[in-house]
Design a protein around this motif. Structure first.
Motif, PDB file in Angstrom:
ATOM      1  N   ASN A   8      11.909  28.003 -29.399  1.00 26.45           N
ATOM      2  CA  ASN A   8      11.925  28.613 -30.628  1.00 26.45           C
ATOM      3  C   ASN A   8      10.670  29.246 -30.876  1.00 26.45           C
ATOM      4  N   THR A  10       9.657  31.363 -33.150  1.00 28.54           N
ATOM      5  CA  THR A  10       9.314  31.868 -34.351  1.00 28.54           C
ATOM      6  C   THR A  10       8.156  31.303 -35.205  1.00 28.54           C
ATOM      7  N   LYS A  11       7.108  31.898 -35.599  1.00 31.42           N
ATOM      8  CA  LYS A  11       6.097  31.369 -36.241  1.00 31.42           C
ATOM      9  C   LYS A  11       6.499  31.429 -37.753  1.00 31.42           C
ATOM     10  N   VAL A  12       6.586  30.215 -38.556  1.00 32.04           N
ATOM     11  CA  VAL A  12       6.868  30.196 -39.760  1.00 32.04           C
ATOM     12  C   VAL A  12       5.656  30.038 -40.625  1.00 32.04           C
ATOM     13  N   GLU A 146      16.250  32.422 -40.709  1.00 33.07           N
ATOM     14  CA  GLU A 146      14.595  32.855 -40.451  1.00 33.07           C
ATOM     15  C   GLU A 146      13.908  32.208 -39.198  1.00 33.07           C
ATOM     16  N   MET A 147      14.870  31.265 -38.610  1.00 28.94           N
ATOM     17  CA  MET A 147      14.369  30.494 -37.416  1.00 28.94           C
ATOM     18  C   MET A 147      15.249  30.438 -36.447  1.00 28.94           C
ATOM     19  N   ASN A 148      16.244  31.391 -36.195  1.00 25.09           N
ATOM     20  CA  ASN A 148      17.197  31.301 -35.036  1.00 25.09           C
ATOM     21  C   ASN A 148      17.479  32.815 -34.704  1.00 25.09           C
ATOM     22  N   SER A 174       8.490  34.383 -39.991  1.00 26.97           N
ATOM     23  CA  SER A 174       9.024  34.263 -40.966  1.00 26.97           C
ATOM     24  C   SER A 174       8.260  33.712 -42.083  1.00 26.97           C
ATOM     25  N   THR A 250      16.130  25.374 -42.990  1.00 36.79           N
ATOM     26  CA  THR A 250      15.614  26.162 -41.868  1.00 36.79           C
ATOM     27  C   THR A 250      16.058  25.046 -40.564  1.00 36.79           C
ATOM     28  N   ASN A 254      18.129  25.870 -36.793  1.00 40.13           N
ATOM     29  CA  ASN A 254      17.086  26.210 -35.620  1.00 40.13           C
ATOM     30  C   ASN A 254      17.106  25.697 -34.347  1.00 40.13           C
TER      31      ASN A 254
END
Length: 382
Positions: A8, A10-12, A146-148, A174, A250, A254
């Motif tokens: 994964n 994605t930077k949150v 937002e995270m997939n 995200s 989230t 995710n």
């Protein structure tokens, strides 16, 4: 626990005011021009649009607007946006909105470099070999998009609601500011709760190999959603409850709760996609109707897990009590539990079942979800 690879990228960015950082993140990615996708003008009325465009201007990032993306996003809008992105030669896609906008953004990102029709990517006619980078500012917690890397889009002509998924469609960054979600309507709050619960229970109930650790994670997500939904229905301005609700959303999709889980499927989503494709009902509202109906049919296939659900979510003993408790909770918060509440009658069942059977093939579940089974589940929801 089954073998797995968890990925994964994605930077949150989570918290109040984080939306003002979007220009910085785009600049760090060397983006010069974005397609700014959004749904309604709510982001302009609430002031979010001004914050975002100011952040872009500070980093000399140009933007092209693409508004009007609807709930249950459609392929015609995606095609329109792809043409716009190509015309203006944008470097990236920026989604400002909920899951529908973000799913559209992912489809646009994959469609821009693809020479054929973007729907080819949804029906398996072509693979996603490249995509523009996707960034997002979330205004509604529900889909976990937002995270997939997934994106679900409806083809209005064929009444098919299918998905794409690729490592190339994970959002790069995200931004999740729960304070931006306080204006979400009561209806969409409760629909979102049902959506999150649906994401959590699909593997929990259907997996052949479901580690206890993952069951505990699922139960924590569901209990968090139930607790904070009730708080928010009384006090929509409660930031702490918004934050826990958003982060639970989230985590539900995710990839974490499915890592090490094997042999699971998404039957509730498979069935609901027929409802929202045919009747354009809100996805979460359709799920709150489908879930109890499906649970009543499926419980005998995994009785111990259904008993565990009853005990750990509602403090009850039997599978039947747990199912009834979830249905009662949906009724309590005001999300539908009957097809009639969605304007769907028994006369609509044959057309609905036809789409469910088409979906079952796409989901790889045609052997289990036959016409008789689909009929039984949908009749449970009448």
């Amino acid at each position: 626990m089954d073998h797995f690879t968890y990925y994964n990228p994605t930077k949150v960015e989570f918290g109040v005011g984080k939306e003002s950082l979007i220009g910085q993140h785009l600049a760090e990615a060397r983006v010069k021009k974005v397609l700014l996708c959004y749904g309604s003008d709510r982001i302009k009325r609430d002031g979010l649009f001004d914050v975002v465009t100011k952040s872009l201007a500070e980093k000399n990032i140009q933007f092209v607007l693409c508004g009007g993306i609807v709930s249950n996003p459609v392929i015609s809008k995606v095609r329109e946006a792809i043409s716009l992105a190509r015309l203006h030669q944008v470097d990236a896609i920026l989604s400002v909105g909920g899951g529908s906008v973000l799913d559209s953004a992912k489809a646009i990102a994959a469609g821009v470099p693809y020479a054929g029709d973007v729907w080819d990517l949804f029906i398996g006619k072509a693979s996603i070999d490249s995509a523009l980078p996707v960034f997002d500012i979330l205004t509604l917690a529900a889909t976990g998009s937002e995270m997939n890397s997934g994106a679900v889009i409806t083809n209005e002509d064929t009444k098919e609601k299918f998905a794409i998924q690729s490592p190339l469609t994970f959002p790069k960054v995200s931004i999740v500011n729960p304070a931006l979600m306080k204006t979400v309507s009561r209806d969409y709050l409760v629909y979102s709760a049902a959506d999150i619960i649906a994401h959590a229970i699909e593997g929990y109930f259907t997996a052949v190999d479901q580690p206890r650790f993952h069951s505990r994670l699922v139960e924590a997500i569901i209990n968090t959603v139930i607790e904070n939904t009730e708080i928010l229905l009384v006090n929509p301005d409660n930031y702490a409850a918004r934050a826990e609700f958003a982060w639970a959303s989230t985590q539900a999709l995710n990839g974490l709760i499915y890592s090490g889980t094997a042999g699971y499927s998404y039957p509730n989503h498979m069935i609901e996609h027929a409802l929202s494709a045919l009747f354009n009902v809100p996805h979460g509202a359709g799920l709150s109707v489908v879930i109890p109906a499906w649970m009543k049919w499926y419980q005998d296939r995994n009785p111990l897990q259904f008993e565990r659900f009853a005990q750990n979510i509602f403090g009850l003993k039997t599978a039947e009590q747990g199912i009834a408790a979830l249905e009662n909770w949906f009724n309590k918060i005001g999300t539908p539990t009957r097809l009639a509440q969605l304007g769907i009658t028994e006369a609509h069942l044959p057309a609905t079942i036809d789409i469910v059977l088409t979906n079952a093939k796409w989901f790889g579940l045609a052997d289990i979800y036959t016409k008789d089974v689909a009929t039984t589940i949908l009749k449970n929801a009448l």
